[in-house]
Structures are given as structure tokens and as C-alpha cells.
Design a protein around this motif. Structure first.
Motif, PDB file in Angstrom:
ATOM      1  N   ARG A 218      -4.872  -2.502 -53.700  1.00  0.00           N
ATOM      2  CA  ARG A 218      -3.423  -2.684 -53.791  1.00  0.00           C
ATOM      3  C   ARG A 218      -2.953  -3.932 -53.060  1.00  0.00           C
ATOM      4  NH1 ARG A 218      -2.127   0.143 -58.126  1.00  0.00           N
ATOM      5  NH2 ARG A 218      -2.934   2.289 -58.037  1.00  0.00           N
ATOM      6  N   GLY A 219      -2.201  -4.738 -53.762  1.00  0.00           N
ATOM      7  CA  GLY A 219      -1.668  -5.960 -53.186  1.00  0.00           C
ATOM      8  C   GLY A 219      -2.662  -7.099 -53.110  1.00  0.00           C
ATOM      9  N   ILE A 220      -3.916  -6.848 -53.504  1.00  0.00           N
ATOM     10  CA  ILE A 220      -4.953  -7.885 -53.416  1.00  0.00           C
ATOM     11  C   ILE A 220      -5.492  -8.230 -54.794  1.00  0.00           C
ATOM     12  CG2 ILE A 220      -7.217  -8.479 -52.464  1.00  0.00           C
ATOM     13  CD1 ILE A 220      -6.609  -6.638 -50.114  1.00  0.00           C
ATOM     14  N   GLY A 221      -5.930  -7.202 -55.547  1.00  0.00           N
ATOM     15  CA  GLY A 221      -6.481  -7.463 -56.866  1.00  0.00           C
ATOM     16  C   GLY A 221      -7.503  -6.429 -57.263  1.00  0.00           C
ATOM     17  N   TYR A 222      -8.513  -6.865 -57.996  1.00  0.00           N
ATOM     18  CA  TYR A 222      -9.517  -5.963 -58.547  1.00  0.00           C
ATOM     19  C   TYR A 222     -10.913  -6.425 -58.127  1.00  0.00           C
ATOM     20  CZ  TYR A 222      -5.562  -4.695 -61.492  1.00  0.00           C
ATOM     21  OH  TYR A 222      -4.325  -4.305 -61.933  1.00  0.00           O
ATOM     22  N   LEU A 223     -11.783  -5.433 -57.874  1.00  0.00           N
ATOM     23  CA  LEU A 223     -13.130  -5.713 -57.389  1.00  0.00           C
ATOM     24  C   LEU A 223     -14.132  -4.937 -58.241  1.00  0.00           C
ATOM     25  CD1 LEU A 223     -15.069  -6.855 -55.155  1.00  0.00           C
ATOM     26  CD2 LEU A 223     -14.631  -4.727 -53.907  1.00  0.00           C
ATOM     27  N   LEU A 224     -15.159  -5.622 -58.759  1.00  0.00           N
ATOM     28  CA  LEU A 224     -16.239  -4.977 -59.498  1.00  0.00           C
ATOM     29  C   LEU A 224     -17.381  -4.702 -58.534  1.00  0.00           C
ATOM     30  CD1 LEU A 224     -17.319  -4.171 -62.381  1.00  0.00           C
ATOM     31  CD2 LEU A 224     -18.461  -6.401 -62.381  1.00  0.00           C
ATOM     32  N   GLN A 225     -17.849  -3.446 -58.497  1.00  0.00           N
ATOM     33  CA  GLN A 225     -18.920  -3.099 -57.595  1.00  0.00           C
ATOM     34  C   GLN A 225     -19.754  -1.971 -58.184  1.00  0.00           C
ATOM     35  OE1 GLN A 225     -17.019  -1.952 -53.946  1.00  0.00           O
ATOM     36  NE2 GLN A 225     -15.699  -0.429 -54.910  1.00  0.00           N
ATOM     37  N   PRO A 226     -21.014  -1.843 -57.748  1.00  0.00           N
ATOM     38  CA  PRO A 226     -21.860  -0.749 -58.254  1.00  0.00           C
ATOM     39  C   PRO A 226     -21.339   0.582 -57.769  1.00  0.00           C
ATOM     40  CG  PRO A 226     -23.165  -2.465 -57.175  1.00  0.00           C
ATOM     41  CD  PRO A 226     -21.741  -2.725 -56.836  1.00  0.00           C
ATOM     42  N   ARG A 227     -21.552   1.622 -58.595  1.00  0.00           N
ATOM     43  CA  ARG A 227     -21.213   2.974 -58.193  1.00  0.00           C
ATOM     44  C   ARG A 227     -22.434   3.827 -58.496  1.00  0.00           C
ATOM     45  NH1 ARG A 227     -17.222   4.767 -61.809  1.00  0.00           N
ATOM     46  NH2 ARG A 227     -18.832   5.893 -62.943  1.00  0.00           N
ATOM     47  N   ASP A 228     -23.134   4.233 -57.443  1.00  0.00           N
ATOM     48  CA  ASP A 228     -24.421   4.900 -57.606  1.00  0.00           C
ATOM     49  C   ASP A 228     -24.329   6.377 -57.916  1.00  0.00           C
ATOM     50  OD1 ASP A 228     -25.820   2.569 -57.139  1.00  0.00           O
ATOM     51  OD2 ASP A 228     -25.726   2.835 -54.974  1.00  0.00           O
ATOM     52  N   THR A 229     -23.150   6.952 -57.701  1.00  0.00           N
ATOM     53  CA  THR A 229     -23.003   8.392 -57.945  1.00  0.00           C
ATOM     54  C   THR A 229     -21.965   8.631 -59.021  1.00  0.00           C
ATOM     55  OG1 THR A 229     -21.363   8.569 -56.179  1.00  0.00           O
ATOM     56  CG2 THR A 229     -23.663   8.982 -55.594  1.00  0.00           C
ATOM     57  N   PRO A 230     -22.108   9.722 -59.793  1.00  0.00           N
ATOM     58  CA  PRO A 230     -21.119  10.013 -60.830  1.00  0.00           C
ATOM     59  C   PRO A 230     -19.738  10.221 -60.233  1.00  0.00           C
ATOM     60  CG  PRO A 230     -23.114  11.331 -61.122  1.00  0.00           C
ATOM     61  CD  PRO A 230     -23.216  10.695 -59.776  1.00  0.00           C
ATOM     62  N   GLY A 231     -18.718   9.945 -61.051  1.00  0.00           N
ATOM     63  CA  GLY A 231     -17.353  10.206 -60.621  1.00  0.00           C
ATOM     64  C   GLY A 231     -16.451   9.025 -60.797  1.00  0.00           C
TER      65      GLY A 231
END
Length: 231
Positions: A218-231
Motif C-alpha cells: 500500500r502506497g508503494i506499489g506491487y512486488l512479484l515474489q515466490p510463494r512456496d506454500t498454497p494460499g
């Protein structure tokens, strides 16, 4: 990646624009040197493809004025594309700060290869493949793969995801994404980015192991990162 194509030959400009857009690049066009100079004074581009023989202002003058301004925009990579292929003019263009020089006539495959190489360099990386979990982006083919299969994306979805994956560990502001996704002539507002973020998120959700996820800061932007667990 938003490119400015400065070419006064209308048919050639249309042909090149289509080829570059087919390669998942966002292209804006200027048909004379004065318009190009004005755009470069106010807009950010990942690359400029610049003809030399232009109405209203010569291409070398456009290049000279760009490099003289200083700041981040002055460092924009420039590829000179021209029929004026004499040694003296090539040397002059390179001395003024051109990053590459391609003489007409040329093969489209060579132009595309040089464009991709300059874009990789402008991103501060010579990496041919960017990776985030099970998601990969090949800068040569300009294709995404996810979970071992090609990822189908619309041009604007592609632009959003490319802007994120080529900036690993860094948040990208909504304004920056807007600049890279939409051309000046597009009828869109800043909130349209949220629609494309939502669409890309839905396409990334199908992989559970090694998934990539877009996080909103919020207020900064968007970040792409790995997500190792479902959800």
C-alpha cells in the motif's frame, strides 16, 4: 517495455511497430524530429529507435539534445536506424551517445536481436532468463513459462508481468506500471492497472508448488515474489 520509434516513412513505421508489438513491446511513434524531442523531454522510454533524416529536426540533433539534458532520461538507450550509413556519420552518432547503429536495409531478425540486447542492458542485467519460483521469462524469445508450460498473456498482461519480473525484489509503483503498459494514445486511467494486476494474479494462482505471487504494498506499489506454500 515502452519504445519510442522515430521514423518519418509511414509504411516502414507501421511495419516496424507491428513487428515490435508482436514481440510484446509497447511502441509509440513520432514522425518528425521536433515531436520526438518533445516526447523525450517529458516521457520515459526503455529505448529509442531513431532515424536520422527527419522533418523539422535532424535525428542527430534529437540525440544531441537528449544527451545534453542530463538526468535519468538522458541515459535512455538509442539505436540509430538510417539509410545514411557512411562511416563519418556512424562515428558522429556514436560520439554523440548512440548505443547502436543499424543501416537500412536491414533484416528484421537482426533489429529484434539488437533491441532485446539493448533492453537487457538498460535493465542493468545481461541475464537471458529471469526467474521467480516456477515462473520464468526468456528475454530472447520474450515468452513466459509457468509450471513447465507456456503462459498465455494478453499484451498488457505481458507488459505488467515483465515490468515486475525484471525488477527482482523491488516494488514497482502503479505510476511506473502505467507508463510501461499504456501508450500515450491509449484511453485509460491509472486505476486500469489494478484490473491487469487482478488478471495476472488469476493466471498465476493455478501453480501451487513454486508459485509466484504479486503482493500489493500500500502506497508503494506491487512486488512479484515466490510463494512456496498454497494460499
Amino acid at each position: 517495455m515502452r519504445i519510442l520509434l522515430v521514423e518519418d516513412h509511414i509504411e516502414l513505421s507501421h511495419w516496424l511497430s507491428k513487428a515490435l508489438r508482436d514481440a510484446h513491446l509497447s511502441v509509440e511513434c513520432a514522425a518528425n524530429g521536433a515531436d520526438a524531442d518533445a516526447l523525450l523531454h517529458t516521457q520515459d522510454y526503455a529505448l529509442v529507435i531513431l532515424d536520422l533524416t527527419l522533418p523539422k529536426m535532424d535525428g542527430l540533433d534529437v540525440l544531441r539534445r537528449l544527451r545534453a539534458r542530463g538526468g535519468a532520461r538522458a541515459k535512455t538507450p538509442v539505436m540509430i536506424l538510417t539509410a545514411r550509413g557512411g562511416l563519418e556519420e556512424r562515428v558522429q552518432g556514436l560520439n554523440l551517445g548512440a548505443d547502436d547503429y543499424l543501416a537500412k536495409p536491414f533484416e528484421l531478425s537482426e533489429l529484434e536481436a539488437r533491441v532485446k540486447a539493448l533492453l537487457r542492458r538498460s535493465q542493468g542485467s545481461d541475464a537471458l532468463v529471469h526467474q521467480c519460483g516456477a515462473l520464468s521469462f526468456d528475454t530472447v524469445t520474450r515468452m513466459f513459462a509457468y509450471g513447465g508450460a507456456a503462459l498465455a498473456l494478453t499484451p498488457r498482461e505481458h507488459a505488467v508481468l515483465e515490468a515486475l519480473i525484471t525488477r527482482p525484489g523491488r516494488a514497482v509503483s502503479k505510476e511506473k506500471l502505467f507508463d510501461e503498459v499504456f501508450a500515450l494514445e491509449d484511453d485509460a486511467n491509472l486505476d486500469a492497472i489494478e484490473l491487469y494486476i487482478h488478471r495476472v494474479r488469476k493466471k498465476l494462482e493455478r501453480v501451487q508448488i513454486g508459485a509466484a505471487a504479486i503482493t500489493t504494498l500500500r502506497g508503494i506499489g506491487y512486488l512479484l515474489q515466490p510463494r512456496d506454500t498454497p494460499g
